[in-house]
Design a protein around this motif. Structure first.
Motif, PDB file in Angstrom:
ATOM      1  N   PRO A   7      -2.151  18.321 -20.429  1.00  0.00           N
ATOM      2  CA  PRO A   7      -1.290  17.631 -19.574  1.00  0.00           C
ATOM      3  C   PRO A   7      -1.446  18.005 -18.045  1.00  0.00           C
ATOM      4  N   GLN A   8      -1.885  19.128 -17.737  1.00  0.00           N
ATOM      5  CA  GLN A   8      -2.236  19.309 -16.122  1.00  0.00           C
ATOM      6  C   GLN A   8      -3.254  18.765 -15.582  1.00  0.00           C
ATOM      7  N   THR A   9      -4.348  18.298 -16.318  1.00  0.00           N
ATOM      8  CA  THR A   9      -5.344  17.481 -15.662  1.00  0.00           C
ATOM      9  C   THR A   9      -4.987  16.096 -15.858  1.00  0.00           C
ATOM     10  N   SER A  10      -4.102  15.694 -16.547  1.00  0.00           N
ATOM     11  CA  SER A  10      -3.486  14.280 -16.729  1.00  0.00           C
ATOM     12  C   SER A  10      -2.746  14.378 -15.471  1.00  0.00           C
ATOM     13  N   HIS A  11      -1.904  15.108 -15.153  1.00  0.00           N
ATOM     14  CA  HIS A  11      -0.772  15.051 -14.120  1.00  0.00           C
ATOM     15  C   HIS A  11      -1.815  15.074 -12.791  1.00  0.00           C
ATOM     16  N   GLU A  12      -2.798  15.935 -12.712  1.00  0.00           N
ATOM     17  CA  GLU A  12      -3.517  16.046 -11.288  1.00  0.00           C
ATOM     18  C   GLU A  12      -4.075  14.715 -11.042  1.00  0.00           C
ATOM     19  N   ILE A  13      -4.886  14.244 -12.216  1.00  0.00           N
ATOM     20  CA  ILE A  13      -5.516  12.696 -11.958  1.00  0.00           C
ATOM     21  C   ILE A  13      -4.669  11.613 -11.632  1.00  0.00           C
ATOM     22  N   ASN A  14      -3.699  11.685 -12.771  1.00  0.00           N
ATOM     23  CA  ASN A  14      -2.795  10.354 -12.920  1.00  0.00           C
ATOM     24  C   ASN A  14      -1.792  10.237 -11.848  1.00  0.00           C
ATOM     25  N   THR A  15      -1.059  11.404 -11.491  1.00  0.00           N
ATOM     26  CA  THR A  15       0.092  11.555 -10.751  1.00  0.00           C
ATOM     27  C   THR A  15      -0.332  12.220  -9.112  1.00  0.00           C
ATOM     28  N   ASP A  16      -0.604  13.475  -9.177  1.00  0.00           N
ATOM     29  CA  ASP A  16      -1.109  13.919  -7.614  1.00  0.00           C
ATOM     30  C   ASP A  16      -2.167  13.030  -6.937  1.00  0.00           C
ATOM     31  N   ALA A  17      -3.159  12.524  -7.730  1.00  0.00           N
ATOM     32  CA  ALA A  17      -4.190  11.855  -6.843  1.00  0.00           C
ATOM     33  C   ALA A  17      -3.449  10.564  -6.233  1.00  0.00           C
ATOM     34  N   THR A  18      -2.579   9.995  -7.229  1.00  0.00           N
ATOM     35  CA  THR A  18      -1.937   8.608  -6.783  1.00  0.00           C
ATOM     36  C   THR A  18      -1.093   8.942  -5.623  1.00  0.00           C
ATOM     37  N   LEU A  19      -0.234   9.895  -5.695  1.00  0.00           N
ATOM     38  CA  LEU A  19       0.392  10.200  -4.492  1.00  0.00           C
ATOM     39  C   LEU A  19      -0.239  10.132  -3.417  1.00  0.00           C
ATOM     40  N   ALA A  20      -1.235  10.999  -3.260  1.00  0.00           N
ATOM     41  CA  ALA A  20      -2.092  11.202  -2.247  1.00  0.00           C
ATOM     42  C   ALA A  20      -2.570   9.974  -1.628  1.00  0.00           C
ATOM     43  N   LEU A  21      -3.047   8.905  -2.568  1.00  0.00           N
ATOM     44  CA  LEU A  21      -3.629   7.791  -2.438  1.00  0.00           C
ATOM     45  C   LEU A  21      -2.637   6.931  -1.592  1.00  0.00           C
ATOM     46  N   LEU A  22      -1.049   6.999  -1.966  1.00  0.00           N
ATOM     47  CA  LEU A  22      -0.170   6.177  -1.398  1.00  0.00           C
ATOM     48  C   LEU A  22       0.065   6.582  -0.123  1.00  0.00           C
ATOM     49  N   GLU A  23       0.046   7.923   0.151  1.00  0.00           N
ATOM     50  CA  GLU A  23       0.169   8.472   1.611  1.00  0.00           C
ATOM     51  C   GLU A  23      -0.872   8.080   2.466  1.00  0.00           C
ATOM     52  N   ALA A  24      -2.232   7.829   1.862  1.00  0.00           N
ATOM     53  CA  ALA A  24      -3.027   7.265   2.846  1.00  0.00           C
ATOM     54  C   ALA A  24      -2.995   5.987   3.081  1.00  0.00           C
ATOM     55  N   ALA A  25      -2.617   5.072   2.022  1.00  0.00           N
ATOM     56  CA  ALA A  25      -2.488   3.845   2.093  1.00  0.00           C
ATOM     57  C   ALA A  25      -1.245   3.393   3.166  1.00  0.00           C
ATOM     58  N   ARG A  26      -0.180   4.387   2.999  1.00  0.00           N
ATOM     59  CA  ARG A  26       0.849   4.378   3.965  1.00  0.00           C
ATOM     60  C   ARG A  26       0.432   4.548   5.759  1.00  0.00           C
ATOM     61  N   ALA A  27      -0.654   5.413   5.808  1.00  0.00           N
ATOM     62  CA  ALA A  27      -1.125   5.658   7.163  1.00  0.00           C
ATOM     63  C   ALA A  27      -2.191   4.207   7.529  1.00  0.00           C
ATOM     64  N   GLU A  28      -2.587   3.670   6.604  1.00  0.00           N
ATOM     65  CA  GLU A  28      -3.447   2.479   6.981  1.00  0.00           C
ATOM     66  C   GLU A  28      -2.694   1.146   6.754  1.00  0.00           C
ATOM     67  N   ASP A  29      -1.446   1.332   6.388  1.00  0.00           N
ATOM     68  CA  ASP A  29      -0.890  -0.024   6.173  1.00  0.00           C
ATOM     69  C   ASP A  29      -1.627  -0.848   4.966  1.00  0.00           C
ATOM     70  N   ALA A  30      -1.844  -0.550   3.903  1.00  0.00           N
ATOM     71  CA  ALA A  30      -2.810  -1.086   3.147  1.00  0.00           C
ATOM     72  C   ALA A  30      -1.962  -1.535   1.887  1.00  0.00           C
ATOM     73  N   ARG A  31      -2.130  -2.702   1.298  1.00  0.00           N
ATOM     74  CA  ARG A  31      -1.295  -2.979  -0.073  1.00  0.00           C
ATOM     75  C   ARG A  31      -1.992  -2.139  -1.253  1.00  0.00           C
ATOM     76  N   VAL A  32      -1.203  -1.678  -1.981  1.00  0.00           N
ATOM     77  CA  VAL A  32      -1.716  -0.923  -3.050  1.00  0.00           C
ATOM     78  C   VAL A  32      -1.313  -1.685  -4.548  1.00  0.00           C
ATOM     79  N   VAL A  33      -2.172  -1.972  -5.213  1.00  0.00           N
ATOM     80  CA  VAL A  33      -1.889  -2.591  -6.614  1.00  0.00           C
ATOM     81  C   VAL A  33      -2.236  -1.502  -7.522  1.00  0.00           C
ATOM     82  N   LEU A  34      -1.369  -1.019  -8.264  1.00  0.00           N
ATOM     83  CA  LEU A  34      -1.312   0.114  -9.012  1.00  0.00           C
ATOM     84  C   LEU A  34      -1.360  -0.008 -10.636  1.00  0.00           C
TER      85      LEU A  34
END
Ligand code: UD2
Length: 310
Positions: free
Chosen positions: A91-118
């Motif tokens: 579960p921990q690896t699942s959380h890192e890949i599926n949740t943590d990485a997505t949250l970091a990506l959303l933050e980066a998208a916010r900085a770029e004002d990019a649309r995210v289809v998830l």
């Protein structure tokens, strides 16, 4: 395939060497600048079009995310640990890949004002109270994978509500089609086709009465293109066909389309397995203009032809 109005954009596809990401990349690469982020854990080099820019790295790495998202207009986030079984083992690896990485990506998208289809998932609903399942129905995920996908589905909505980011969550039901390669952790159709073509037993978990809504890859791509241009941002949509197929029926149809001598054998039911899963697709039809175009049988025949040609 048409690009559905997605042209002249800088597009990042995470998991772009994977089954779904690879199809998206091939669809978009002629009319857009396509960047692919993949670490080839399950992705395949053959899926990366020559014209795309490849960033070979792990989506959990924040520097990588910053580099990959620089000046992007649009992100399709397909990178994930897609196996429900794997998520139960780890579960921990699942959380890192599926949740943590997505949250970091959303933050980066916010900085770029990019649309995210998830890429969200039908796994967020758990055992449904009724089928077909509507987007507003209860969500009681049965696996770490389902919980991770539910979390990012909520984050996507929140990033729209809190920060005005254009996000769309697509809750895929069971995607299948050419390019989905059988492995310990891949989708049931690819596994059954490989077993049937090798003349090996087709392994149905449990009694096979569990049902799934199998949605062909072309229609998954269609939904992504619609999500990339829709005004319905901050929303989540089921992506399925509305048709239920039992795993036993799937095994029998695989026997038919492959003309195999393989027998169907039953093994123990899978822990954390969902019994029934069928999408209500009225919301996607009404608001995205989504319409399934390839039937289960037709899709299975095309996928079997591809698997045979490998
Ligand atoms: C799939 C996706 C998952 C998620 C979900 C949404 C994969 C690998 N997983 O999970 O990411 O989006 O759909 O609903 O695509 N089965 C057998 N024999 C086998 C393998 C599987 O009987 O050899 C059964 C299994 O017990 C289950 C069904 O087939 O009842 C579907 O299994 P799956 O692993 O293809 O997909 P699922 O629905 O767990």
């Amino acid at each position: 395939m048409q690009t559905g109005g997605v042209t002249n954009q800088t597009v990042l596809i995470t998991g772009g060497a994977g089954f779904i990401g690879g199809h998206l990349a091939r669809t978009l690469v002629d009319d857009n600048e396509v960047r692919i982020l993949d670490n080839f854990t399950t992705g395949r080099r053959a899926n990366v079009p020559a014209e795309a820019t490849l960033i070979e790295a792990d989506c959990r790495d924040e520097d990588t995310i910053a580099r990959a998202t620089q000046n992007v207009d649009l992100i399709f986030h397909e990178a994930a640990l897609v196996s429900v079984g794997r998520s139960i083992e780890d579960p921990q690896t699942s959380h890192e890949i599926n949740t943590d990485a997505t949250l970091a990506l959303l933050e980066a998208a916010r900085a770029e004002d990019a649309r995210v289809v998830l890429a969200s998932s039908a796994a967020i609903y758990g055992h449904p109270e009724r089928v077909p399942i509507a987007e507003s129905d209860p969500k009681e995920p049965m696996s770490p994978y389902g919980l991770d996908k539910l979390t990012i589905d909520h984050y996507a909505r929140q990033y729209h509500e809190l920060y005005g980011l254009e996000t769309v969550s697509l809750r895929y039901f069971n995607a299948f089609g050419p390019g989905q390669v059988a492995g310990d952790y891949s989708g049931v159709i690819s596994i059954f086709l490989e077993q049937a073509l090798a003349g090996e037993p087709i392994t149905v978990d449990g009694d096979g009465t569990q049902t799934r809504d199998f949605v062909y890859i072309d229609d998954i791509v269609q939904a992504n293109l619609q999500a990339a241009t829709t005004d319905a941002v901050g929303e989540a949509f089921n992506v399925g066909t509305g048709e239920a197929v039992s795993i036993r029926e799937l095994a029998e149809t695989v026997q038919e389309v492959t003309d195999t001598e393989s027998e169907i054998v039953h093994t123990n039911p899978r822990p954390g397995d969902i019994d029934h899963s069928t999408a209500a697709i009225a919301k996607a039809e009404d608001r995205l203009g989504f319409e399934p175009t390839v039937s289960f049988r037709e899709g299975l025949e095309r996928t079997a032809a591809w698997a045979r040609s490998r």
